[in-house]
Design a protein around this motif. Structure first.
Motif: not given
Length: 521
Positions: A237-238, A254-257, A242-243, A265-267
């Motif tokens: 996923i990362e 879960v936190i997306l940074s 790229g997140i 937003e895509v992630a």
């Protein structure tokens, strides 16, 4: 002459012909009447001789006539040439006389100039001597004055300059105060009416986004599935988005940074779809991320088209429309840039209508003023200059391009449209609640404001109030006069502009208080 020779030749030819004819007739008539033949031959010869003599006389007369005429013509030409030579001689004589007179005048002038030069040299020597005497007298008087005053020349000059400067600043402050009082009433009234009308006629929605997004989970077990065996799912996923994905003790979330809002937003959308579908593995992750990215690009274009439709900015380049749509996922001080751009466009339109300007052009400039923020993380430089270059690249009008580059004064404003975009941008950003900032930076900005004010001579106390939008300064009435208060407020405002970065504008108010105290006994 040629005609006379021909005539003579012709006569001689006739004579020879006559003689030949006589000889012929004589031979022919030898046997005839020899006497008659001789008479006839003699008559013919005499006639021929007579005719030849006549022709010769006529030729001589004609030749004499022509020679006389030629001589007369030559005499006339010679006479004319002699007269022309006489005229030329007279002209040359007159010219020579004039030159002699001018030469005499020049000699007289030269003599006069020489006399004046001698006089001037004498006067210069006199002036130099008098100048030396004056300098000696001035030095003597200066020495006496310095001795009487007790200060030297340089100190006196410094005191005089300080006195003149103080008087000039006082006069300048009085004139500035008078001019400002005359201009403020009408300008403030009209400006306040336009701004109040623009604010009253528009109310915008604000979206507070940050650099992190939170995705809710149906249960705690889902965290393990997102991580996958030996972390392969979370790495996939990362790598695809790229997140950074942060899985901590936060229950069922879960936190997306990441700093790129579109990738974040895509992630977020891809992770929500994977959680809903339940199939989480690397191949499925790449497929979902690709599909979500394509759908998001369509959504970005639709958002840009909707924004241009709302503002009425038709005929815009498709790449500019996509960049406007990208602003939906860009924030500044917690304010959504697309909403901010729409608000600035509507405010520009309202104020342009009040001023009688082109409303459509004003709205278009307001919508595009922050277009550089769509790519400012990819291109170095100020977002105003980046936006100006983008608008110019995609064929926007020159005045709109300049207004975009001037809305943060990266280049000086030149037209009313430039000032309109600046004002609308400040209104949208300065509205309470429109933007957010960290507590530390907020407190630091207030301290910096007060420190700048306290650094000026005559300032007693300073207070930053109204969230740093208003700076109240109390001055010592013994050190700062009423006329100097206007200059002090202007100097402090200029120092704030040069040293601080802040949204909107800051009002600087200088307060001078005079107290009279008396005790009754």
């Amino acid at each position: 002459m040629e005609l006379n020779a021909v005539t003579l030749l012709l006569a001689l030819t006739n004579l020879v012909a006559g003689l030949a004819l006589g000889v012929f007739l004589r031979k022919r008539l030898v046997e005839g009447n020899q006497k008659n033949i001789e008479l006839q031959g003699r008559q013919i010869i005499e006639n021929s001789i007579s005719e030849a003599e006549q022709i010769k006389k006529e030729a001589i007369l004609q030749a004499k006539e022509e020679a006389f005429q030629i001589k007369q013509e030559a005499d006339r030409e010679l006479k004319a040439s002699r007269q022309e030579l006489k005229d030329d001689q007279r002209r040359l004589n007159r010219k020579f006389d004039e030159i002699q007179r001018e030469f005499q005048i020049l000699e007289e002038k030269q003599a006069s100039l020489k006399y004046r030069e001698e006089q001037l040299e004498t006067n210069e020597e006199d002036v130099a001597a008098k100048k030396q005497q004056l300098e000696s007298l001035v030095d003597e008087q200066r020495y006496k004055l310095e001795k009487i005053a007790g200060i030297d020349r340089e100190e006196a000059k410094v005191q005089l300059m300080q006195s003149i400067e103080s008087e000039a600043r006082m006069d300048c402050a009085k004139r500035l105060l008078r001019i400002e009082n005359e201009m403020k009433m009408e300008a403030d009234r009209k400006g306040k009416n336009i701004l109040a009308l623009a604010i009253a006629r528009y109310a915008g929605d604000y979206v507070a986004d940050k650099t992190v997004s939170m995705v809710p989970l149906p249960n705690e077990e889902m965290k393990g599935r997102i991580i996958g065996r030996e972390g392969r799912n979370i790495r996939a996923i990362e790598a695809a988005t790229g997140i950074d994905i942060i899985i901590d003790d936060t229950p069922e979330a879960v936190i997306l940074s990441g700093f790129n809002p579109i990738r974040r937003e895509v992630a977020r959308l891809a992770l929500e779809q994977l959680i809903s579908d339940g199939r989480i593995h690397p191949a499925r992750i790449e497929e979902v991320v690709q599909k979500v990215a394509e759908d998001l690009e369509v959504g970005i274009r639709e958002s840009g088209e909707q924004a241009t439709f709302d503002v009425g900015a038709h005929g815009m380049h498709v790449d500019l429309i996509n960049l406007i749509g990208r602003l939906k996922y860009r924030t500044s001080y917690g304010q959504n840039i697309l909403q901010h751009s729409l608000e600035v466009a509507f405010l520009c339109g309202v104020m342009a209508a009040e001023l009688g300007l082109d409303v459509k052009k004003a709205k278009r400039a307001g919508l595009l003023h922050d277009i550089g923020k769509a790519v400012d993380h990819e291109v170095e430089g100020s977002h105003a200059i980046i936006g100006r270059d983008l608008a110019k690249k995609y064929g926007e009008a020159d005045d709109i391009v300049y207004a975009i580059g001037a809305h943060h004064e990266d280049q000086p404003p030149k037209s009313v449209l430039d000032v309109l975009v600046q004002s609308a941008d400040a209104l949208s950003g300065a509205r309470p609640g429109a933007r957010k900032e960290m507590l530390q930076s907020y407190v630091k900005r207030l301290e910096d404001l007060e420190n700048i004010a306290n650094g000026f001579a005559g300032v007693d106390k300073s207070y930053a109030i109204q969230a740093g939008r208003d700076l109240r300064i109390i001055v010592d009435s013994q050190k700062v006069k009423d006329e100097e208060a206007a200059l002090l407020s202007r100097d402090i405002a200029k120092a704030i502009e040069e040293q601080l970065t802040y949204p909107g504008q800051i009002r600087v108010t200088v307060i001078r208080e005079t107290r009279a105290v008396e005790y009754a006994k």
